[in-house]
Write a protein that holds these residues in place. Structure first.
Motif, PDB file in Angstrom:
ATOM      1  N   ASP A 173      33.584 -20.791  -4.951  1.00 18.72           N
ATOM      2  CA  ASP A 173      33.736 -20.189  -6.285  1.00 18.72           C
ATOM      3  C   ASP A 173      32.457 -19.854  -6.782  1.00 18.72           C
ATOM      4  O   ASP A 173      31.537 -20.689  -6.861  1.00 18.72           O
ATOM      5  CB  ASP A 173      34.609 -20.583  -7.230  1.00 18.72           C
ATOM      6  CG  ASP A 173      35.156 -19.921  -8.408  1.00 18.72           C
ATOM      7  OD1 ASP A 173      34.307 -19.194  -8.986  1.00 18.72           O
ATOM      8  OD2 ASP A 173      36.302 -19.784  -8.539  1.00 18.72           O
ATOM      9  N   SER A 210      39.786 -20.963  -2.601  1.00 19.75           N
ATOM     10  CA  SER A 210      38.589 -19.750  -2.698  1.00 19.75           C
ATOM     11  C   SER A 210      39.004 -18.773  -4.018  1.00 19.75           C
ATOM     12  O   SER A 210      40.184 -18.379  -3.990  1.00 19.75           O
ATOM     13  CB  SER A 210      38.640 -18.989  -1.484  1.00 19.75           C
ATOM     14  OG  SER A 210      37.662 -18.089  -1.620  1.00 19.75           O
ATOM     15  N   ASP A 211      38.055 -18.562  -4.792  1.00 19.08           N
ATOM     16  CA  ASP A 211      38.068 -17.340  -5.734  1.00 19.08           C
ATOM     17  C   ASP A 211      38.198 -16.262  -4.837  1.00 19.08           C
ATOM     18  O   ASP A 211      38.011 -15.905  -3.805  1.00 19.08           O
ATOM     19  CB  ASP A 211      37.033 -17.139  -6.727  1.00 19.08           C
ATOM     20  CG  ASP A 211      36.949 -16.217  -7.784  1.00 19.08           C
ATOM     21  OD1 ASP A 211      38.144 -15.847  -7.927  1.00 19.08           O
ATOM     22  OD2 ASP A 211      36.159 -15.959  -8.307  1.00 19.08           O
ATOM     23  N   ILE A 212      39.093 -15.161  -5.449  1.00 22.48           N
ATOM     24  CA  ILE A 212      39.014 -13.737  -4.676  1.00 22.48           C
ATOM     25  C   ILE A 212      38.028 -13.102  -5.019  1.00 22.48           C
ATOM     26  O   ILE A 212      37.286 -12.215  -4.012  1.00 22.48           O
ATOM     27  CB  ILE A 212      40.517 -13.123  -4.940  1.00 22.48           C
ATOM     28  CG1 ILE A 212      41.608 -13.825  -4.529  1.00 22.48           C
ATOM     29  CG2 ILE A 212      40.321 -11.919  -4.627  1.00 22.48           C
ATOM     30  CD1 ILE A 212      43.019 -13.606  -4.881  1.00 22.48           C
ATOM     31  N   GLY A 216      36.958 -13.503  -1.610  1.00 20.85           N
ATOM     32  CA  GLY A 216      37.859 -14.493  -0.823  1.00 20.85           C
ATOM     33  C   GLY A 216      38.714 -13.745   0.371  1.00 20.85           C
ATOM     34  O   GLY A 216      38.830 -14.545   1.360  1.00 20.85           O
ATOM     35  N   PHE A 217      39.318 -12.653   0.007  1.00 17.69           N
ATOM     36  CA  PHE A 217      40.080 -11.951   1.241  1.00 17.69           C
ATOM     37  C   PHE A 217      39.223 -11.694   2.355  1.00 17.69           C
ATOM     38  O   PHE A 217      39.510 -11.996   3.408  1.00 17.69           O
ATOM     39  CB  PHE A 217      40.482 -10.620   0.681  1.00 17.69           C
ATOM     40  CG  PHE A 217      41.851 -10.667  -0.188  1.00 17.69           C
ATOM     41  CD1 PHE A 217      42.870 -11.747   0.120  1.00 17.69           C
ATOM     42  CD2 PHE A 217      41.709 -10.068  -1.489  1.00 17.69           C
ATOM     43  CE1 PHE A 217      43.861 -11.685  -1.003  1.00 17.69           C
ATOM     44  CE2 PHE A 217      42.779 -10.070  -2.423  1.00 17.69           C
ATOM     45  CZ  PHE A 217      43.636 -10.989  -2.406  1.00 17.69           C
ATOM     46  N   HIS A 223      38.496 -14.874   4.196  1.00 15.41           N
ATOM     47  CA  HIS A 223      39.503 -15.278   4.869  1.00 15.41           C
ATOM     48  C   HIS A 223      39.733 -14.879   6.204  1.00 15.41           C
ATOM     49  O   HIS A 223      40.205 -15.214   6.981  1.00 15.41           O
ATOM     50  CB  HIS A 223      40.806 -15.374   4.146  1.00 15.41           C
ATOM     51  CG  HIS A 223      42.277 -15.869   4.711  1.00 15.41           C
ATOM     52  ND1 HIS A 223      42.878 -15.325   5.301  1.00 15.41           N
ATOM     53  CD2 HIS A 223      42.462 -17.227   4.537  1.00 15.41           C
ATOM     54  CE1 HIS A 223      43.890 -16.132   5.687  1.00 15.41           C
ATOM     55  NE2 HIS A 223      43.713 -17.150   5.241  1.00 15.41           N
ATOM     56  N   THR A 274      44.518 -22.081   3.048  1.00 12.39           N
ATOM     57  CA  THR A 274      43.958 -21.428   1.920  1.00 12.39           C
ATOM     58  C   THR A 274      44.936 -21.360   0.959  1.00 12.39           C
ATOM     59  O   THR A 274      46.015 -20.587   0.835  1.00 12.39           O
ATOM     60  CB  THR A 274      43.298 -19.980   2.513  1.00 12.39           C
ATOM     61  OG1 THR A 274      42.574 -20.509   3.411  1.00 12.39           O
ATOM     62  CG2 THR A 274      42.357 -19.492   1.336  1.00 12.39           C
ATOM     63  N   PHE A 332      44.076 -19.122  -3.059  1.00 13.84           N
ATOM     64  CA  PHE A 332      43.446 -18.446  -3.467  1.00 13.84           C
ATOM     65  C   PHE A 332      43.693 -18.596  -4.922  1.00 13.84           C
ATOM     66  O   PHE A 332      44.535 -18.789  -5.728  1.00 13.84           O
ATOM     67  CB  PHE A 332      43.736 -16.837  -3.324  1.00 13.84           C
ATOM     68  CG  PHE A 332      43.085 -16.365  -1.885  1.00 13.84           C
ATOM     69  CD1 PHE A 332      41.878 -16.482  -1.623  1.00 13.84           C
ATOM     70  CD2 PHE A 332      43.973 -15.890  -1.058  1.00 13.84           C
ATOM     71  CE1 PHE A 332      41.295 -15.844  -0.530  1.00 13.84           C
ATOM     72  CE2 PHE A 332      43.667 -15.350   0.035  1.00 13.84           C
ATOM     73  CZ  PHE A 332      42.097 -15.526   0.252  1.00 13.84           C
ATOM     74  N   THR A 382      42.385 -16.692  -9.120  1.00  9.26           N
ATOM     75  CA  THR A 382      41.934 -15.535  -9.493  1.00  9.26           C
ATOM     76  C   THR A 382      41.900 -15.385 -11.273  1.00  9.26           C
ATOM     77  O   THR A 382      42.990 -15.930 -11.521  1.00  9.26           O
ATOM     78  CB  THR A 382      42.497 -14.377  -8.667  1.00  9.26           C
ATOM     79  OG1 THR A 382      41.718 -13.111  -9.209  1.00  9.26           O
ATOM     80  CG2 THR A 382      44.120 -14.225  -9.075  1.00  9.26           C
ATOM     81  N   LEU A 392      47.820 -18.748   4.593  1.00  6.47           N
ATOM     82  CA  LEU A 392      47.781 -18.465   3.334  1.00  6.47           C
ATOM     83  C   LEU A 392      48.868 -19.199   2.638  1.00  6.47           C
ATOM     84  O   LEU A 392      50.037 -19.148   2.810  1.00  6.47           O
ATOM     85  CB  LEU A 392      47.921 -17.029   2.937  1.00  6.47           C
ATOM     86  CG  LEU A 392      47.646 -16.839   1.443  1.00  6.47           C
ATOM     87  CD1 LEU A 392      46.542 -17.113   0.555  1.00  6.47           C
ATOM     88  CD2 LEU A 392      47.940 -14.982   1.140  1.00  6.47           C
ATOM     89  N   TYR A 398      48.728 -18.178  -4.275  1.00  7.79           N
ATOM     90  CA  TYR A 398      47.864 -17.114  -5.025  1.00  7.79           C
ATOM     91  C   TYR A 398      48.001 -18.241  -6.272  1.00  7.79           C
ATOM     92  O   TYR A 398      49.287 -18.389  -6.847  1.00  7.79           O
ATOM     93  CB  TYR A 398      48.055 -16.180  -5.476  1.00  7.79           C
ATOM     94  CG  TYR A 398      48.069 -15.018  -4.380  1.00  7.79           C
ATOM     95  CD1 TYR A 398      46.560 -14.862  -3.655  1.00  7.79           C
ATOM     96  CD2 TYR A 398      48.973 -14.269  -3.886  1.00  7.79           C
ATOM     97  CE1 TYR A 398      46.337 -13.817  -2.487  1.00  7.79           C
ATOM     98  CE2 TYR A 398      48.892 -13.344  -2.434  1.00  7.79           C
ATOM     99  CZ  TYR A 398      47.814 -13.139  -2.126  1.00  7.79           C
ATOM    100  OH  TYR A 398      47.628 -12.339  -1.397  1.00  7.79           O
TER     101      TYR A 398
END
Length: 130
Positions: A17, A60-62, A69-70, A73, A85, A87, A89, A105, A108
């Motif tokens: 992040d 992970s932040d996006i 983050g995408f 990944h 993972t 995510f 946000t 994934l 979120y």
């Protein structure tokens, strides 16, 4: 319970992040729960270390400068890493639905994260690695 502690002590959670306060807060929370944690201020920093090879769960932040983050990944999958993972946000309304097309994934979560949800998702991720 002993097995849970052994899992926590032997598996590494990486936090990526660009916001120092988010990294610090998450690191403090997870360490207080007994997890091993490594933090990275960008996707590129994470990729340019041995982080991907050591990580058992990635938070992970996006939206980050340089590489999202995408994109991180996607790069990890291309490199052969299928790290569970989560995510996070600050813009949850802009998220696509969870898809089975995105390997590893887990979830979120909006910032700030619901602690119990985050910890449950981490346990799910680590059990996939065990």
């Amino acid at each position: 319970m002993k097995q849970d502690t052994q899992i926590r002590n032997s598996m590494i959670i990486a936090i990526v992040d660009d916001d120092d306060s988010v990294r610090t807060a998450l690191e403090s929370l997870l360490r207080s729960c007994g997890y091993k944690v490594k933090t990275y201020c960008s996707a590129l920093e994470f990729l340019n270390t041995d982080g991907p090879a050591q990580t058992h769960c990635l938070i992970s932040d996006i939206q980050m400068p340089g590489m999202s983050g995408f994109e991180l990944h996607k790069q990890l999958v291309a490199m052969g890493f299928h790290i569970p993972t989560i995510f996070i946000t600050a813009y949850p309304e802009a998220l696509p639905p969870l898809s089975t097309d995105t390997p590893a994934l887990i979830a979120y979560l909006p910032k700030p994260c619901d602690t119990n949800k985050l910890l449950n998702y981490i346990e799910t991720a680590l059990l996939q690695q065990n």
